[in-house]
Design a protein around this motif. Structure first.
Motif, PDB file in Angstrom:
ATOM      1  N   VAL A 102     -40.430 -49.981 -25.479  1.00  0.00           N
ATOM      2  CA  VAL A 102     -39.747 -49.361 -26.610  1.00  0.00           C
ATOM      3  C   VAL A 102     -39.264 -47.986 -26.174  1.00  0.00           C
ATOM      4  N   ASP A 103     -37.979 -47.720 -26.383  1.00  0.00           N
ATOM      5  CA  ASP A 103     -37.394 -46.427 -26.012  1.00  0.00           C
ATOM      6  C   ASP A 103     -37.587 -45.455 -27.165  1.00  0.00           C
ATOM      7  N   LEU A 104     -38.340 -44.382 -26.919  1.00  0.00           N
ATOM      8  CA  LEU A 104     -38.581 -43.380 -27.951  1.00  0.00           C
ATOM      9  C   LEU A 104     -37.684 -42.161 -27.809  1.00  0.00           C
ATOM     10  N   SER A 105     -36.756 -42.174 -26.871  1.00  0.00           N
ATOM     11  CA  SER A 105     -35.970 -40.977 -26.585  1.00  0.00           C
ATOM     12  C   SER A 105     -35.148 -40.546 -27.784  1.00  0.00           C
ATOM     13  N   ASN A 106     -34.478 -41.493 -28.465  1.00  0.00           N
ATOM     14  CA  ASN A 106     -33.632 -41.128 -29.596  1.00  0.00           C
ATOM     15  C   ASN A 106     -34.433 -40.495 -30.717  1.00  0.00           C
ATOM     16  N   ALA A 107     -35.630 -41.038 -30.931  1.00  0.00           N
ATOM     17  CA  ALA A 107     -36.458 -40.503 -32.008  1.00  0.00           C
ATOM     18  C   ALA A 107     -36.904 -39.075 -31.717  1.00  0.00           C
ATOM     19  N   LEU A 108     -36.948 -38.741 -30.435  1.00  0.00           N
ATOM     20  CA  LEU A 108     -37.452 -37.430 -30.063  1.00  0.00           C
ATOM     21  C   LEU A 108     -36.343 -36.412 -29.842  1.00  0.00           C
ATOM     22  N   LEU A 109     -35.119 -36.719 -30.257  1.00  0.00           N
ATOM     23  CA  LEU A 109     -34.061 -35.737 -30.121  1.00  0.00           C
ATOM     24  C   LEU A 109     -34.329 -34.497 -30.962  1.00  0.00           C
ATOM     25  N   THR A 110     -35.202 -34.650 -31.944  1.00  0.00           N
ATOM     26  CA  THR A 110     -35.543 -33.500 -32.785  1.00  0.00           C
ATOM     27  C   THR A 110     -36.404 -32.483 -32.040  1.00  0.00           C
ATOM     28  N   THR A 111     -36.697 -32.725 -30.755  1.00  0.00           N
ATOM     29  CA  THR A 111     -37.482 -31.745 -30.001  1.00  0.00           C
ATOM     30  C   THR A 111     -36.741 -30.429 -29.839  1.00  0.00           C
ATOM     31  N   VAL A 112     -35.439 -30.409 -30.187  1.00  0.00           N
ATOM     32  CA  VAL A 112     -34.739 -29.121 -30.150  1.00  0.00           C
ATOM     33  C   VAL A 112     -35.437 -28.123 -31.069  1.00  0.00           C
ATOM     34  N   LEU A 113     -35.995 -28.624 -32.184  1.00  0.00           N
ATOM     35  CA  LEU A 113     -36.762 -27.756 -33.066  1.00  0.00           C
ATOM     36  C   LEU A 113     -37.961 -27.191 -32.341  1.00  0.00           C
ATOM     37  N   PHE A 114     -38.624 -28.047 -31.612  1.00  0.00           N
ATOM     38  CA  PHE A 114     -39.784 -27.609 -30.829  1.00  0.00           C
ATOM     39  C   PHE A 114     -39.373 -26.531 -29.819  1.00  0.00           C
ATOM     40  N   ARG A 115     -38.222 -26.760 -29.169  1.00  0.00           N
ATOM     41  CA  ARG A 115     -37.798 -25.811 -28.154  1.00  0.00           C
ATOM     42  C   ARG A 115     -37.546 -24.440 -28.770  1.00  0.00           C
ATOM     43  N   ARG A 116     -36.954 -24.411 -29.935  1.00  0.00           N
ATOM     44  CA  ARG A 116     -36.671 -23.133 -30.569  1.00  0.00           C
ATOM     45  C   ARG A 116     -37.957 -22.408 -30.942  1.00  0.00           C
ATOM     46  N   GLN A 117     -38.919 -23.147 -31.432  1.00  0.00           N
ATOM     47  CA  GLN A 117     -40.170 -22.518 -31.838  1.00  0.00           C
ATOM     48  C   GLN A 117     -40.955 -22.039 -30.631  1.00  0.00           C
ATOM     49  N   ILE A 118     -41.023 -22.858 -29.614  1.00  0.00           N
ATOM     50  CA  ILE A 118     -41.885 -22.526 -28.490  1.00  0.00           C
ATOM     51  C   ILE A 118     -41.252 -21.466 -27.598  1.00  0.00           C
ATOM     52  N   ALA A 119     -39.910 -21.361 -27.605  1.00  0.00           N
ATOM     53  CA  ALA A 119     -39.249 -20.387 -26.738  1.00  0.00           C
ATOM     54  C   ALA A 119     -39.635 -18.963 -27.118  1.00  0.00           C
ATOM     55  N   ASP A 120     -39.874 -18.727 -28.414  1.00  0.00           N
ATOM     56  CA  ASP A 120     -40.294 -17.398 -28.849  1.00  0.00           C
ATOM     57  C   ASP A 120     -41.756 -17.150 -28.575  1.00  0.00           C
ATOM     58  N   ARG A 121     -42.464 -18.203 -28.272  1.00  0.00           N
ATOM     59  CA  ARG A 121     -43.905 -18.070 -28.129  1.00  0.00           C
ATOM     60  C   ARG A 121     -44.323 -17.944 -26.672  1.00  0.00           C
ATOM     61  N   ARG A 122     -43.584 -18.612 -25.799  1.00  0.00           N
ATOM     62  CA  ARG A 122     -43.939 -18.535 -24.387  1.00  0.00           C
ATOM     63  C   ARG A 122     -42.775 -18.977 -23.524  1.00  0.00           C
ATOM     64  N   PRO A 123     -42.234 -18.116 -22.684  1.00  0.00           N
ATOM     65  CA  PRO A 123     -41.134 -18.529 -21.821  1.00  0.00           C
ATOM     66  C   PRO A 123     -41.614 -19.523 -20.768  1.00  0.00           C
ATOM     67  N   THR A 124     -40.968 -20.674 -20.693  1.00  0.00           N
ATOM     68  CA  THR A 124     -41.325 -21.683 -19.701  1.00  0.00           C
ATOM     69  C   THR A 124     -40.147 -22.611 -19.515  1.00  0.00           C
ATOM     70  N   ILE A 125     -40.089 -23.334 -18.411  1.00  0.00           N
ATOM     71  CA  ILE A 125     -38.951 -24.212 -18.176  1.00  0.00           C
ATOM     72  C   ILE A 125     -39.327 -25.680 -18.239  1.00  0.00           C
ATOM     73  N   PHE A 126     -40.633 -25.986 -18.265  1.00  0.00           N
ATOM     74  CA  PHE A 126     -41.041 -27.387 -18.257  1.00  0.00           C
ATOM     75  C   PHE A 126     -41.773 -27.742 -19.539  1.00  0.00           C
ATOM     76  N   TYR A 127     -41.556 -28.968 -20.017  1.00  0.00           N
ATOM     77  CA  TYR A 127     -42.362 -29.528 -21.090  1.00  0.00           C
ATOM     78  C   TYR A 127     -42.996 -30.802 -20.574  1.00  0.00           C
ATOM     79  N   ARG A 128     -44.116 -31.137 -21.146  1.00  0.00           N
ATOM     80  CA  ARG A 128     -44.804 -32.345 -20.709  1.00  0.00           C
ATOM     81  C   ARG A 128     -45.278 -33.116 -21.921  1.00  0.00           C
ATOM     82  N   ILE A 129     -45.179 -34.421 -21.865  1.00  0.00           N
ATOM     83  CA  ILE A 129     -45.641 -35.257 -22.968  1.00  0.00           C
ATOM     84  C   ILE A 129     -46.747 -36.154 -22.462  1.00  0.00           C
ATOM     85  N   SER A 130     -47.844 -36.188 -23.207  1.00  0.00           N
ATOM     86  CA  SER A 130     -48.923 -37.108 -22.882  1.00  0.00           C
ATOM     87  C   SER A 130     -49.281 -37.864 -24.145  1.00  0.00           C
TER      88      SER A 130
END
Length: 582
Positions: free
Chosen positions: A536-564
């Protein structure tokens, strides 16, 4: 006619040569910085005549604060070349060197200047002696290090400048000892504790931990914790700010600042990173996390850090009758604990080998370290009637991939074997039994099988009977700003078809394991035929991670994300929580 009284003229402390011989020239050669257990030379010239052993005598004394002591005496000096030998058990710190001359029955004294005494990893009689030159260069002389972060399946690195030889850092490190003296002995009138690296490391650990060098807290009113890239500005800000807490830091900066101080004082040290580390142990050797039916983490409090850093220092533990040096771990990050320890216990060095062997009664805070490296991870499902159901138990995650910078290279060195035996091995079980009896007093005299029965009660009754094999696979390693591409692989292991309902959610989990907002959830039904596998491809459902990127960018500068993926299986419903680790 009586000979004239010998008059002392110019004195040359010979700083450049001494600093080179003592491996302290990195501090500069304008000050006399030497290591104990090793002689240093200087030159004295006399005005009116040559030295005469029959009429002249000299005694050297050193002062530190209000304390005066004899360090050595001069038996003879014809050429004016004088050698001073600080013993291998001398207290480290700043000294004032005085020379008392008795000539023809007259005595006078002259101050020759000051000098600094440090621990000596090159001296076999010093407890911090390290017999490998490459290791001495790495763990004492190297000002540049690497900190490891991320998650165990995707370890990232960032450079760190220790800067132990930068201008003013030695004076700052000695100021830390001055302020920590009251913690150790109530006053600094007696410097004798400064001759022991065990006690010095306890004071440094206590000072970094409790005096905020830097402080570990929210950064809204200070510097972002992850914006630091070196120890020098942190120590300078603490010193210039009248020793007020530096806001703010995290475990990596705390451990690195301590490493800087220890290397500066002459104690070989390095920074260690461990992946999956519980920060509080309400239940020793067990971590509990609670989820709702959608997979949302309900703990609301830091429980399991994605990674954690501490410091290791090399010394022989004379208090444990050790004749040779070994690594001792010191954790300057304040951690919650259910144990009622005296403050000194949580600041003391812990022999790494005793943690591996489960010999927890040998060290200051062996319970603390062993529990956090060997805890079981237990998940609970919170139901509407306020009851909780145990849904899984994992004995693997804690204390994995302990990492540090390799000697003489930029490569990662995995030192997990120094802290624990291979999971499931006989020695691993024996160490666990020894530790279990000390952590849980009720099992002091219990047999191994009795402890095994207790541990077996933690096992998950559902996973072994589910007949479903699932895993999450990320097909890319996204850079900052890129979409996450995730595949969800399912396989029916049984001969009959299955129709299952899946509740999925994605939730922000900060690096220290603190759950934040859910930003996506969904419910999906999947039918699997006998022995059928699906992707099952979950990529489309996770396009909303842009919200995550905006929130986390103010909290900690980093270039990698990891999903487990953490799987929670209850009956025919499977709740999948996607932990996104920044």
């Amino acid at each position: 006619m009586l000979p004239p009284i010998l008059l002392l003229g110019d004195v040359d402390l010979n700083c450049p040569s001494n600093c080179q011989i003592h491996n302290t020239h990195f501090f500069g050669t304008d000050r006399q910085i030497i290591r104990r257990g090793q002689a240093f030379n200087f030159y004295a010239r006399f005005h009116n005549r040559e030295w005469d052993d029959s009429m002249d005598q000299a005694i050297f004394t050193v002062e530190t604060g209000s304390h005066t002591q004899n360090m050595c005496s001069l038996s003879q000096s014809i050429s004016g070349n004088i050698s001073v030998f600080p013993p291998s058990n001398a207290c480290i710190g700043r000294y004032i060197l005085n020379m008392q001359i008795t000539s023809c029955g007259h005595t006078y004294q002259r101050c020759l200047g000051d000098f600094y005494v440090l621990f000596n990893p090159w001296c076999a009689d010093d407890p911090v002696y390290m017999d490998n030159q490459a290791q001495r260069e790495e763990y004492v002389l190297n000002e540049h290090g690497i900190l490891y972060e991320g998650v165990h399946k995707h370890i990232t690195s960032r450079p760190w400048h220790f800067g132990q030889f930068e201008d003013g850092i030695l004076d700052i490190c000695l100021k830390i000892l001055d302020m920590g003296a009251s913690y150790h002995h109530g006053s600094d009138r007696d410097h004798c504790w400064r001759n022991d690296p065990v006690h010095v490391s306890m004071v440094v650990n206590h000072m970094v931990r409790t005096n905020g060098i830097p402080e570990n807290n929210d950064y809204l009113k200070g510097t972002k914790p992850f914006s630091w890239n070196g120890s020098v500005p942190i120590l300078q800000q603490w010193y210039n700010g009248r020793c007020r807490p530096v806001r703010y830091g995290y475990c990596g900066s705390l451990a690195s600042v301590m490493c800087t101080v220890m290397r500066c004082l002459g104690i070989p040290s390095r920074v260690i990173t461990n992946f999956c580390f519980p920060c509080s142990n309400e239940n020793p050797l067990g971590i509990n996390e609670i989820f709702d039916c959608t997979g949302k983490n309900l703990c609301g409090k830091d429980k399991l850090w994605r990674y954690h850093c501490w410091n290791e220092s090399w010394m022989a533990r004379r208090d444990l009758n050790q004749c040779c040096g070994d690594w001792q771990c010191l954790d300057p990050t304040p951690l919650e604990t259910a144990y009622v320890f005296v403050s000194i216990l949580l600041s003391g060095p812990t022999w790494v080998r005793s943690i591996r062997e489960g010999e927890l009664d040998l060290d200051y805070d062996g319970h603390h370290m062993f529990s956090r490296l060997n805890s079981n991870y237990v998940g609970w499902l919170s139901q509407n009637n306020a009851k909780k159901t145990k849904v899984f138990c994992d004995t693997w995650p804690c204390g994995q991939h302990l990492s540090t910078k390799s000697v003489g290279s930029e490569q990662l060195e995995d030192i997990t074997g120094s802290y624990k035996y291979e999971l499931g091995s006989v020695k691993s079980k024996e160490a666990y039994y020894r530790a279990y009896r000390r952590i849980h007093p009720g099992y002091c005299n219990a047999s191994n099988c009795h402890i095994d029965r207790e541990l077996s009660s933690l096992k998950n009754p559902f996973l072994s009977d589910s007949g479903i094999n699932m895993r999450l696979k990320m097909t890319n390693c996204p850079m900052y700003g890129e979409d996450v591409q995730l595949h969800w692989l399912l396989e029916n292991l049984r001969s009959e078809p299955k129709t299952l309902k899946f509740n999925l959610c994605a939730q922000i989990i900060t690096y220290n394991g603190c759950p934040m907002d859910q930003f996506w959830k969904d419910s999906v039904s999947v039918t699997l035929g006998p022995r059928e596998g699906k992707k099952v491809d979950l990529s489309n459902a996770l396009l909303t991670t842009v919200l995550f990127r905006r929130q986390i960018a103010d909290r900690r500068p980093t270039i990698f994300y990891r999903i487990s993926g953490d799987l929670i299986l209850v009956g025919s419903e499977i709740n999948i929580m996607l932990n996104i680790d920044s």
